[in-house]
Design an enzyme around this catalytic site. Structure first.
Site, PDB file in Angstrom:
ATOM      1  N   ASP A   1     -28.434  23.416 -16.072  1.00  0.00           N
ATOM      2  CA  ASP A   1     -29.218  22.189 -15.938  1.00  0.00           C
ATOM      3  C   ASP A   1     -29.639  21.916 -14.499  1.00  0.00           C
ATOM      4  OD1 ASP A   1     -27.323  21.816 -18.433  1.00  0.00           O
ATOM      5  OD2 ASP A   1     -29.101  20.555 -18.747  1.00  0.00           O
TER       6      ASP A   1
ATOM      7  N   GLU B   1     -31.033  15.221 -16.786  1.00  0.00           N
ATOM      8  CA  GLU B   1     -30.497  16.508 -16.312  1.00  0.00           C
ATOM      9  C   GLU B   1     -29.259  16.260 -15.434  1.00  0.00           C
ATOM     10  OE1 GLU B   1     -31.449  18.836 -17.912  1.00  0.00           O
ATOM     11  OE2 GLU B   1     -33.609  18.814 -18.262  1.00  0.00           O
TER      12      GLU B   1
ATOM     13  N   HIS C   1     -26.431  15.721 -17.662  1.00  0.00           N
ATOM     14  CA  HIS C   1     -25.987  17.004 -18.218  1.00  0.00           C
ATOM     15  C   HIS C   1     -25.138  17.768 -17.197  1.00  0.00           C
ATOM     16  CE1 HIS C   1     -29.809  16.993 -20.991  1.00  0.00           C
ATOM     17  NE2 HIS C   1     -29.032  15.941 -21.160  1.00  0.00           N
TER      18      HIS C   1
ATOM     19  N   TYR D   1     -21.307  18.908 -17.888  1.00  0.00           N
ATOM     20  CA  TYR D   1     -20.786  20.273 -17.822  1.00  0.00           C
ATOM     21  C   TYR D   1     -19.774  20.432 -16.689  1.00  0.00           C
ATOM     22  CZ  TYR D   1     -24.167  21.265 -21.443  1.00  0.00           C
ATOM     23  OH  TYR D   1     -24.862  21.250 -22.630  1.00  0.00           O
TER      24      TYR D   1
ATOM     25  N   GLU E   1     -35.235  25.594 -21.750  1.00  0.00           N
ATOM     26  CA  GLU E   1     -34.684  24.514 -22.574  1.00  0.00           C
ATOM     27  C   GLU E   1     -34.757  24.892 -24.063  1.00  0.00           C
ATOM     28  OE1 GLU E   1     -37.233  21.491 -20.784  1.00  0.00           O
ATOM     29  OE2 GLU E   1     -35.441  20.557 -19.949  1.00  0.00           O
TER      30      GLU E   1
ATOM     31  N   GLU F   1     -32.655  17.593 -24.771  1.00  0.00           N
ATOM     32  CA  GLU F   1     -33.415  18.825 -24.544  1.00  0.00           C
ATOM     33  C   GLU F   1     -34.597  18.929 -25.502  1.00  0.00           C
ATOM     34  OE1 GLU F   1     -33.069  20.308 -21.939  1.00  0.00           O
ATOM     35  OE2 GLU F   1     -31.024  19.908 -21.308  1.00  0.00           O
TER      36      GLU F   1
ATOM     37  N   HIS G   1     -37.201  16.882 -23.956  1.00  0.00           N
ATOM     38  CA  HIS G   1     -37.785  17.504 -22.756  1.00  0.00           C
ATOM     39  C   HIS G   1     -38.845  18.524 -23.173  1.00  0.00           C
ATOM     40  CE1 HIS G   1     -33.710  16.699 -20.544  1.00  0.00           C
ATOM     41  NE2 HIS G   1     -34.345  15.594 -20.902  1.00  0.00           N
TER      42      HIS G   1
HETATM   43 FE   LIG Z   1     -30.477  19.483 -19.542  1.00  0.00          FE
HETATM   44 FE   LIG Z   2     -33.747  19.572 -20.102  1.00  0.00          FE
END
Ligand SMILES: [Fe+2]
Ligand SMILES: [Fe+2]
Length: 331
Positions: free
Chosen positions: A67, A98, A101, A105, A173, A207, A210
């Protein structure tokens, strides 16, 4: 036109209200990392087979930087060239997502990989693990392809930018991440790592949006400048997707090299080809693989997530917004 160089600041009259709608829809999918409990996964991790543990360790190593790469391209390229204030509103929101994200993670690796040495190695996967390095190189190649373009003056500039947009939406993505989500939902279908799956539900919706926004941008440019989409451009998109499928198949070979019961390399390849075909169709290009989706657990995911979510949220929100003023698009 959308790709004309400049910094349009005029929201009224609004030229691209559908971009503004995307921005508002994205806000309905707001979530925080704290809502996702990953600790319930720890007992599952301990009882996975060595082959499954290998799969999970590779998967989280991909998530460690994926990301961040997307966010960089967003700021360096998309925000610069999509010359619409409402489009840039959406991109600002995407950048926030993002960042969430990346935080998710980070939290995932901190939870799943307690050993500091192993954790550092996971974050360095883009340099050290060949299957992940190859995917990163693919991303960087397409970031670099437009990095020096400050203004999209010519048709060639615009085609180069469109290829970058299509690459990040359809290949990164829309394929690398979708491939990664398939492993998560496979594990969920086996009754393990529900925490990761619940966080992935949120990321998946983000996602999907996006990708939908990026395809809106492509459609808009196609409507304004149809001659950009010639046969050469189409072929480049096909070649790019074919390369992305190859990268992702190599990643699958790595993840599944020890043999994960219930998930074959052949099925994974077919799934990736099926997804690539769907991306081509979304771009108005003939599909090339003709592959079916072998994963029932992904069909559910694909079709239901967005529609169910918005039906639920929109109706819930309508109570709150009744009585508010509705502005006309050309207000
Ligand atoms: Fe993402
Ligand atoms: Fe994304």
């Amino acid at each position: 036109m959308l790709l004309d160089p400049g910094m349009d600041l005029t929201l009224r009259p609004m030229k691209y209200p559908h971009f503004f709608d995307r921005f508002k829809d994205a806000i309905k999918n707001t979530w925080t990392v704290e809502e996702v409990d990953l600790h319930s996964d720890l007992a599952d991790l301990a009882r996975l087979s060595p082959a499954e543990q290998h799969l999970v360790s590779r998967l989280v190593a991909f998530f460690a930087t994926g990301d961040t790469i997307v966010a960089n391209n967003l700021v360096l390229n998309l925000y610069q060239h999509v010359n619409s204030p409402e489009g840039r509103l959406y991109l600002s929101r995407q950048l926030f997502e993002e960042a969430v994200h990346v935080q998710f993670y980070l939290n995932l690796l901190d939870t799943y990989v307690p050993d500091p040495g192993e954790r550092s190695a996971a974050f360095a996967a883009v340099d050290n693990i060949p299957s992940i390095a190859r995917k990163a190189e693919f991303c960087f190649k397409w970031i670099d392809s437009v990095f020096d373009l400050r203004k999209l003056e010519t048709k060639e500039h615009r085609r180069a930018f469109l290829l970058n947009v299509i690459c990040f939406a359809a290949c990164i993505e829309g394929l690398f991440f979708y491939g990664a989500f398939a492993y998560v939902y496979f594990l969920r279908s086996r009754g393990v790592l529900q925490g990761l799956a619940s966080g992935t539900n949120w990321v998946f919706r983000d996602e999907s949006m996006h990708m939908a926004f990026a395809f809106d941008v492509v459609d808009q440019v196609r409507a304004e400048e149809p001659d950009l989409f010639d046969a050469g451009m189409e072929q480049q998109v096909r070649d790019m997707l074919a390369e992305a499928v190859e990268c992702e198949v190599q990643f699958a070979e790595d993840l599944l090299e020890q043999g994960v019961s219930g998930l074959s390399l052949a099925d994974m390849r077919e799934y990736l080809q099926h997804v690539a075909d769907r991306r081509l169709m979304a771009l108005g290009i003939e599909p090339v693989y003709g592959s079916r989706n072998p994963f029932a657990f992904m069909e559910l995911q694909d079709v239901q997530e967005l529609s169910n979510f918005f039906e639920r949220r929109v109706s819930a929100y309508q109570v709150g917004v009744s009585g508010s003023v509705t502005f006309d698009d050309d207000f």
